[in-house]
Design an enzyme around this catalytic site. Structure first.
Site, PDB file in Angstrom:
ATOM      1  N   LYS A  73       5.731  -4.673  -3.884  1.00  0.00           N
ATOM      2  CA  LYS A  73       7.083  -4.529  -3.354  1.00  0.00           C
ATOM      3  C   LYS A  73       6.988  -3.971  -1.944  1.00  0.00           C
ATOM      4  CE  LYS A  73      11.444  -3.417  -5.468  1.00  0.00           C
ATOM      5  NZ  LYS A  73      11.723  -4.772  -5.959  1.00  0.00           N
TER       6      LYS A  73
ATOM      7  N   LYS B  42      12.240 -15.948  -9.660  1.00  0.00           N
ATOM      8  CA  LYS B  42      12.054 -14.883 -10.653  1.00  0.00           C
ATOM      9  C   LYS B  42      11.096 -15.343 -11.745  1.00  0.00           C
ATOM     10  CE  LYS B  42      13.269 -12.321  -9.209  1.00  0.00           C
ATOM     11  NZ  LYS B  42      13.802 -11.614  -8.068  1.00  0.00           N
TER      12      LYS B  42
ATOM     13  N   TRP C 234      -2.790  -2.772  -1.705  1.00  0.00           N
ATOM     14  CA  TRP C 234      -2.479  -4.208  -1.826  1.00  0.00           C
ATOM     15  C   TRP C 234      -3.340  -4.883  -0.771  1.00  0.00           C
ATOM     16  CZ3 TRP C 234      -0.346  -8.085   1.294  1.00  0.00           C
ATOM     17  CH2 TRP C 234       0.022  -9.252   0.618  1.00  0.00           C
TER      18      TRP C 234
ATOM     19  N   HIS D  24      16.727 -38.314  -6.017  1.00  0.00           N
ATOM     20  CA  HIS D  24      16.039 -38.639  -4.758  1.00  0.00           C
ATOM     21  C   HIS D  24      14.554 -38.287  -4.822  1.00  0.00           C
ATOM     22  CE1 HIS D  24      19.791 -39.710  -2.850  1.00  0.00           C
ATOM     23  NE2 HIS D  24      20.317 -38.603  -3.334  1.00  0.00           N
TER      24      HIS D  24
ATOM     25  N   GLU E  91      16.787 -18.684  -6.757  1.00  0.00           N
ATOM     26  CA  GLU E  91      16.431 -17.317  -7.131  1.00  0.00           C
ATOM     27  C   GLU E  91      15.865 -17.279  -8.557  1.00  0.00           C
ATOM     28  OE1 GLU E  91      15.811 -14.607  -5.882  1.00  0.00           O
ATOM     29  OE2 GLU E  91      16.044 -13.145  -7.484  1.00  0.00           O
TER      30      GLU E  91
ATOM     31  N   GLU F 142       7.399 -15.672 -10.385  1.00  0.00           N
ATOM     32  CA  GLU F 142       6.649 -14.466 -10.000  1.00  0.00           C
ATOM     33  C   GLU F 142       6.248 -13.604 -11.188  1.00  0.00           C
ATOM     34  OE1 GLU F 142       8.654 -11.758  -7.266  1.00  0.00           O
ATOM     35  OE2 GLU F 142      10.582 -12.270  -8.138  1.00  0.00           O
TER      36      GLU F 142
ATOM     37  N   ASN G 160      -1.747   2.251   5.648  1.00  0.00           N
ATOM     38  CA  ASN G 160      -0.843   1.198   5.182  1.00  0.00           C
ATOM     39  C   ASN G 160      -0.505   0.341   6.394  1.00  0.00           C
ATOM     40  OD1 ASN G 160       1.282  -0.332   4.135  1.00  0.00           O
ATOM     41  ND2 ASN G 160       2.754   1.334   4.305  1.00  0.00           N
ATOM     42  N   GLY G 161      -0.738  -0.977   6.304  1.00  0.00           N
ATOM     43  CA  GLY G 161      -0.413  -1.852   7.435  1.00  0.00           C
ATOM     44  C   GLY G 161      -1.577  -2.760   7.769  1.00  0.00           C
TER      45      GLY G 161
ATOM     46  N   ARG H 114       3.950  -0.539  -4.693  1.00  0.00           N
ATOM     47  CA  ARG H 114       3.616  -1.018  -3.348  1.00  0.00           C
ATOM     48  C   ARG H 114       2.262  -1.732  -3.294  1.00  0.00           C
ATOM     49  NH1 ARG H 114       6.833   1.618   0.465  1.00  0.00           N
ATOM     50  NH2 ARG H 114       5.360   1.074   2.086  1.00  0.00           N
TER      51      ARG H 114
ATOM     52  N   CYS I  63       0.833  -1.196   0.000  1.00  0.00           N
ATOM     53  CA  CYS I  63       0.000   0.000   0.000  1.00  0.00           C
ATOM     54  C   CYS I  63       0.872   1.252   0.000  1.00  0.00           C
ATOM     55  CB  CYS I  63      -0.957   0.076   1.180  1.00  0.00           C
ATOM     56  SG  CYS I  63      -2.122  -1.273   1.270  1.00  0.00           S
TER      57      CYS I  63
HETATM   58  C1  F6R Z   1      11.276 -11.182  -5.270  1.00  0.00           C
HETATM   59  C2  F6R Z   1      11.281 -10.131  -4.261  1.00  0.00           C
HETATM   60  C3  F6R Z   1      10.914 -10.496  -2.875  1.00  0.00           C
HETATM   61  C4  F6R Z   1      11.751  -9.689  -1.869  1.00  0.00           C
HETATM   62  C5  F6R Z   1      11.248  -9.964  -0.446  1.00  0.00           C
HETATM   63  C6  F6R Z   1      12.107  -9.257   0.580  1.00  0.00           C
HETATM   64  O1  F6R Z   1      11.671 -10.709  -6.517  1.00  0.00           O
HETATM   65  O2  F6R Z   1      11.537  -8.995  -4.550  1.00  0.00           O
HETATM   66  O3  F6R Z   1      11.031 -11.865  -2.643  1.00  0.00           O
HETATM   67  O4  F6R Z   1      13.083 -10.061  -2.001  1.00  0.00           O
HETATM   68  O5  F6R Z   1       9.933  -9.505  -0.334  1.00  0.00           O
HETATM   69  O6  F6R Z   1      12.102  -7.885   0.395  1.00  0.00           O
HETATM   70  P1  F6R Z   1      13.247  -6.966   0.973  1.00  0.00           P
HETATM   71  O7  F6R Z   1      14.507  -7.331   0.279  1.00  0.00           O
HETATM   72  O8  F6R Z   1      12.795  -5.569   0.658  1.00  0.00           O
HETATM   73  O9  F6R Z   1      13.329  -7.234   2.444  1.00  0.00           O
END
Ligand code: F6R
Length: 605
Positions: free
Chosen positions: A600, A482, A75, A501, A478, A485, A99-100, A27, A2
């Protein structure tokens, strides 16, 4: 999670709110709304389901105008994405954005219903606005907010307006970030100062528990005890263009291509000859680092994967034992602290709720010290850690983390070299490898056209396995994250030795296997795993060192990666894998920068 923006000025602030929301959209982007106090001192609200552009289009049909207003991009946590759940929420003459999460909202909701309040949404936020309203007496807005927030449990940032005070906004920071922007006879509130760069470079980063009372001319801050307090004004040196896409189609692609420069920035001023400058980690590092015997890393998502890479490095090159744990697990677990353990958090945003909670828990325990490696200078993690190192990746707007990860890895290798040096080992080879990172990234980025072509052979699949060995295993994790997502393709990663296994049972012509094959001490073993897949008719997509003798066939696609120093191989191999995920997602027509259901900066747990 948010985004909040607010403005109190002597001009129409609607365009500022909408522009700010667009910059905060990373966000959360399931609905957006704003409320302003118009020239007749009435609240005028507009909310729309979907992205901020829907709201902007709505404003063309229903123009709003006001000098004071608050806005929000959501969000969803409590209540599905919908117009009725979109913020701002209103109770009588009061409006808020939030937000929260309010953890005790169920109890508060039923108390307020007993008092006659009617709820028009499923959100926890609506509880807050009715609660403030229930405290609203003698037109004392400050007292009403102060009274109400004492009853709230959880994490929140709030912005509140009331039509009785057409030139006033109150903001509260308690667990979620909130920043004041200072203009000329105007003030702003925001979740991220990037959203306000078009109107000001001057900011106050509020502390936990702060409440702020803003008018165009005045700002008054109260700390968690209600005492008036002044916080420092900081000038941002970020240019507005740094948070724009430039000539790129997506932020993610721009950010992938920024990684050579970003990693050079991470190293700048931190190496002198064959030495890491230990003071880069904070003034107390010189005293604390020689005492470190263990490192406990805690992080989430991509940052957690960076921590997993660091474990290999710290144990191999600095002979320091290391554990890595996901923050949401660590925070609720009974853990044992080994003597002389450094507690290390990794985060792009510095506001991730679980990572922050883990740090707060660690501070109550017997750790030697706390260090954060983080991208946001004014973030909670930086402020609450004893030691810190900024990754200096610059603003990362794509929801899928790319350059933040690469700069975290660069910083973690710097940290490894520093510990090796402090513990009496020769760090020269590590420092040589560190210095090579930016150039090696530039070289590997040239593979982009080949990777784009390979993506066309892959995008029809719905599931995939990623394999790596040793330090490339976290890179496989990773890469799988990627891909899933942004392409919504189901992807899992395994250490290649685990294949037989269990997961080998999945391999057939519909389950392609993507393998990371640097020319390191494990290459022969990895090539045997590749053969195991090939023998079962699996489709192989290899990212392999160019010197390795593997030949492309109908079922084997290969990206030949230039030979790279083994120390930095995980950093370098990650980059073609980012490009691969990007191109697959673009081919599938997905919203790469704002993938579904995600946001994010995860400020809720
Ligand atoms: C994936 C991604 C998330 C963040 C996770 C932690 O591409 O961006 O998995 O890595 O939410 O976020 P931070 O690094 O901001 O603590």
């Amino acid at each position: 999670m948010c985004g909040i923006i607010g403005a109190v000025a002597n001009r129409n602030i609607v365009p500022i709110l909408v522009d700010g929301l667009k910059r905060l959209e990373y966000r959360g982007y399931d609905s957006a709304g704003l409320v302003v106090i118009d020239q007749h001192d009435q609240l005028q609200r507009l909310r729309r389901m979907g992205k901020v552009q829907e709201l902007a289009d709505g404003l063309v049909a229903t123009p709003l105008n006001g000098h004071t207003g608050i806005a929000h991009t959501r969000w969803a946590t409590h209540g599905a994405p919908s117009e009725r759940n979109a913020h701002p929420h209103i109770s009588g003459d009061l409006a808020i954005v939030h937000n929260g999460i309010i953890e005790n909202y169920v109890a508060l909701r039923s108390q307020l219903q007993t008092k006659g309040y009617e709820f028009t949404s499923d959100t926890d936020t609506e509880v807050i606005v009715h609660l403030i309203h229930s405290y609203w007496k003698n037109n004392d807005l400050l007292a009403a907010v102060q009274g109400a927030i004492k009853e709230l449990q959880g994490a929140f940032a709030l912005a509140i307006i009331v039509k009785h005070y057409p030139q006033r906004i109150i903001g509260v920071r308690q667990g979620s970030p909130l920043i004041i922007g200072i203009g000329k006879n105007e003030h702003f509130l925001t979740s991220d100062h990037l959203a306000l760069l078009s109107v000001t470079q001057q900011f106050i980063f509020l502390e936990e528990g702060d409440l702020v009372d803003l008018t165009p001319e005045k700002l008054m801050i109260y700390d968690c005890d209600g005492k008036k307090i002044m916080r420092p004004i900081k000038t941002s040196d970020l240019a507005q263009e740094q948070a724009t896409k430039g000539d790129y189609q997506h932020f993610m692609l721009k950010e992938i291509f920024e990684q050579a420069v970003a990693s050079a920035q991470t190293l700048e001023g931190r190496l002198a000859g064959n030495h890491v400058l230990i003071s880069a980690f904070g003034t107390k590092a010189e005293v604390l680092f020689p005492k470190i015997k263990h490192v406990q890393i805690v992080a989430c998502g991509t940052s957690y994967h960076a921590g997993l890479v660091a474990r290999y490095w710290l144990e191999q090159y600095a002979q320091i034992s290391c554990q890595v744990e996901i923050a949401s697990e660590f925070r609720y677990r009974d853990n044992v602290v080994q003597p002389d353990t450094l507690f290390l958090t990794l985060s792009q945003s510095g506001e991730t709720a679980d990572t922050l909670a883990a740090l707060r828990k660690a501070k109550e325990q017997n750790y030697l010290s706390t260090l954060t490696i983080c991208n946001k200078p004014e973030s909670s993690l930086i402020r609450e850690s004893e030691l810190s190192l900024l990754t200096r990746a610059g603003p990362e707007m794509g929801v899928a983390s790319t350059k933040a990860f690469t700069t975290q890895l660069t910083a973690l290798l710097l940290f490894t070299a520093c510990l090796a040096q402090v513990h009496g080992q020769d760090a020269t080879t590590l420092i040589t490898a560190l210095r090579a990172i930016p150039e090696q990234i530039k070289t590997v980025l040239q593979l982009d056209p080949d990777i784009k072509k390979m993506a066309t052979h892959f995008s029809r699949f719905r599931d995939t396995l990623f394999l790596g060995r040793g330090v490339e295993y976290p890179i496989a994790l990773e890469a799988a994250l990627k891909l899933k997502e942004i392409s919504y393709i189901h992807a899992e990663a395994y250490p290649a030795g685990e294949l037989k296994h269990g997961p080998l049972a999945l391999v057939d012509e519909n389950m392609p296997v993507i393998v990371i094959v640097p020319n390191d001490h494990l290459v022969e073993k990895l090539l045997s795993n590749v053969q195991e897949v090939n023998a079962r008719g699996g489709r192989l997509f290899l990212f392999a060192d160019q010197s390795i003798n593997v030949v492309a066939e109908k079922n084997i696609h290969i990206i030949k990666v230039p030979t790279v120093n083994a120390i930095i191989a995980p950093i370098i191999y990650n980059i073609p894998l980012q490009l691969f995920a990007y191109h697959v997602a673009v081919l599938l027509g997905n919203d790469v920068d704002q993938p579904r259901n995600l946001a994010k900066s995860v400020t809720v747990e």
